[in-house]
Design a protein around this motif. Structure first.
Motif, PDB file in Angstrom:
ATOM      1  N   LEU A  21       0.970  -1.226   0.407  1.00 15.02           N
ATOM      2  CA  LEU A  21      -0.114  -0.106  -0.111  1.00 15.02           C
ATOM      3  C   LEU A  21       0.898   1.257  -0.050  1.00 15.02           C
ATOM      4  N   LYS A  22       1.702   1.048   1.104  1.00 15.30           N
ATOM      5  CA  LYS A  22       3.178   1.919   0.489  1.00 15.30           C
ATOM      6  C   LYS A  22       3.749   2.371  -0.651  1.00 15.30           C
ATOM      7  N   GLY A  23       4.056   1.132  -1.809  1.00 15.32           N
ATOM      8  CA  GLY A  23       4.494   2.005  -2.737  1.00 15.32           C
ATOM      9  C   GLY A  23       3.673   1.814  -3.951  1.00 15.32           C
ATOM     10  N   ALA A  24       2.347   1.569  -3.690  1.00 12.75           N
ATOM     11  CA  ALA A  24       0.902   2.568  -4.173  1.00 12.75           C
ATOM     12  C   ALA A  24       0.875   4.162  -4.246  1.00 12.75           C
ATOM     13  N   ALA A  25       0.919   3.884  -3.288  1.00 16.30           N
ATOM     14  CA  ALA A  25       0.782   5.639  -2.885  1.00 16.30           C
ATOM     15  C   ALA A  25       2.277   6.428  -2.665  1.00 16.30           C
ATOM     16  N   GLN A  26       2.935   5.922  -2.986  1.00 17.73           N
ATOM     17  CA  GLN A  26       4.184   6.874  -3.220  1.00 17.73           C
ATOM     18  C   GLN A  26       3.839   6.861  -4.776  1.00 17.73           C
ATOM     19  N   SER A  27       3.615   5.441  -5.866  1.00 21.30           N
ATOM     20  CA  SER A  27       3.539   6.010  -7.180  1.00 21.30           C
ATOM     21  C   SER A  27       3.054   7.076  -7.356  1.00 21.30           C
ATOM     22  N   SER A  28       1.690   6.545  -6.876  1.00 21.47           N
ATOM     23  CA  SER A  28       0.215   7.308  -7.176  1.00 21.47           C
ATOM     24  C   SER A  28       1.198   9.185  -6.544  1.00 21.47           C
ATOM     25  N   ASN A  29       1.769   9.494  -5.350  1.00 19.72           N
ATOM     26  CA  ASN A  29       1.734  10.774  -4.733  1.00 19.72           C
ATOM     27  C   ASN A  29       3.172  11.615  -6.461  1.00 19.72           C
ATOM     28  N   LYS A  69      -1.113   7.098 -15.313  1.00 22.46           N
ATOM     29  CA  LYS A  69       0.656   7.524 -15.387  1.00 22.46           C
ATOM     30  C   LYS A  69       1.429   6.406 -14.338  1.00 22.46           C
ATOM     31  N   ALA A  70       0.764   5.938 -13.576  1.00 24.58           N
ATOM     32  CA  ALA A  70       0.404   5.519 -12.339  1.00 24.58           C
ATOM     33  C   ALA A  70       0.753   3.847 -12.488  1.00 24.58           C
ATOM     34  N   GLY A  71       0.172   4.002 -13.132  1.00 26.64           N
ATOM     35  CA  GLY A  71      -0.079   2.029 -13.747  1.00 26.64           C
ATOM     36  C   GLY A  71      -1.111   1.517 -13.220  1.00 26.64           C
ATOM     37  N   ILE A  72      -2.086   1.873 -12.800  1.00 29.28           N
ATOM     38  CA  ILE A  72      -3.793   1.558 -11.732  1.00 29.28           C
ATOM     39  C   ILE A  72      -4.753   1.950 -12.527  1.00 29.28           C
ATOM     40  N   PRO A  73      -5.567   1.099 -12.356  1.00 33.12           N
ATOM     41  CA  PRO A  73      -6.797   1.391 -13.237  1.00 33.12           C
ATOM     42  C   PRO A  73      -7.366   2.547 -12.613  1.00 33.12           C
ATOM     43  N   ALA A  74      -8.313   2.734 -13.530  1.00 32.00           N
ATOM     44  CA  ALA A  74      -9.595   3.823 -13.323  1.00 32.00           C
ATOM     45  C   ALA A  74     -10.513   3.352 -13.923  1.00 32.00           C
ATOM     46  N   ASN A  75     -11.111   2.079 -13.004  1.00 21.99           N
ATOM     47  CA  ASN A  75     -12.781   1.159 -13.685  1.00 21.99           C
ATOM     48  C   ASN A  75     -13.838   1.627 -13.693  1.00 21.99           C
ATOM     49  N   LYS A  76     -13.763   2.866 -12.804  1.00 20.80           N
ATOM     50  CA  LYS A  76     -15.095   3.563 -13.185  1.00 20.80           C
ATOM     51  C   LYS A  76     -14.849   5.126 -12.224  1.00 20.80           C
ATOM     52  N   ILE A  77     -15.243   5.853 -13.027  1.00 21.16           N
ATOM     53  CA  ILE A  77     -15.132   7.766 -12.267  1.00 21.16           C
ATOM     54  C   ILE A  77     -16.549   8.476 -12.031  1.00 21.16           C
ATOM     55  N   THR A  78     -16.940   8.371 -10.817  1.00 20.16           N
ATOM     56  CA  THR A  78     -17.948   9.081 -10.834  1.00 20.16           C
ATOM     57  C   THR A  78     -18.003  10.199 -10.655  1.00 20.16           C
ATOM     58  N   PRO A  79     -18.395  11.777 -11.107  1.00 23.40           N
ATOM     59  CA  PRO A  79     -18.273  12.829 -10.580  1.00 23.40           C
ATOM     60  C   PRO A  79     -19.338  12.960  -9.142  1.00 23.40           C
ATOM     61  N   VAL A  80     -18.651  13.389  -8.062  1.00 22.26           N
ATOM     62  CA  VAL A  80     -19.578  13.773  -6.363  1.00 22.26           C
ATOM     63  C   VAL A  80     -20.210  14.765  -6.724  1.00 22.26           C
ATOM     64  N   ALA A  81     -22.136  14.204  -6.395  1.00 22.18           N
ATOM     65  CA  ALA A  81     -22.933  15.962  -6.441  1.00 22.18           C
ATOM     66  C   ALA A  81     -22.793  16.487  -5.082  1.00 22.18           C
ATOM     67  N   ALA A  82     -22.791  15.610  -3.973  1.00 15.90           N
ATOM     68  CA  ALA A  82     -22.773  16.155  -2.802  1.00 15.90           C
ATOM     69  C   ALA A  82     -21.827  15.351  -2.252  1.00 15.90           C
TER      70      ALA A  82
END
Length: 91
Positions: A21-29, A69-82
């Motif tokens: 998890l630390k490695g994934a967070a570092q890659s994302s950051n 770029k981070a090599g992680i999936p983004a299978n679904k992206i949902t805008p937050v309404a509230a």
């Protein structure tokens, strides 16, 4: 800035070690630093086979660029309404 929930399908996510998890967070950051201040990662929820991430970004395209770029999936992206919480009931 718009807020989004990103659903990432990652088999076994819930059993990832603290180091993984630390490695994934570092890659994302690192990718966020490269993309600049217009994308922000608030936090994520790790479940059995998915990770749900809360991001602020001007649009879905920048989130998809980050994921690629981070090599992680983004299978679904949902805008937050509230956003609501227990204090909303007092409102």
């Amino acid at each position: 800035m718009p807020k989004f929930v990103i659903e990432r399908e990652i088999p076994g996510a819930g059993s990832m070690s603290a180091e993984q998890l630390k490695g994934a967070a570092q890659s994302s950051n690192q990718v966020i630093r490269e993309l600049g201040p217009s994308i922000q990662w608030e936090h994520s929820y790790v479940t059995g086979d998915k990770i749900f991430c809360i991001y602020n970004a001007p649009d879905e395209a920048l989130i998809r660029t980050h994921a690629a770029k981070a090599g992680i999936p983004a299978n679904k992206i949902t805008p937050v309404a509230a956003v609501i919480d227990p204090a909303t009931a007092q409102g």
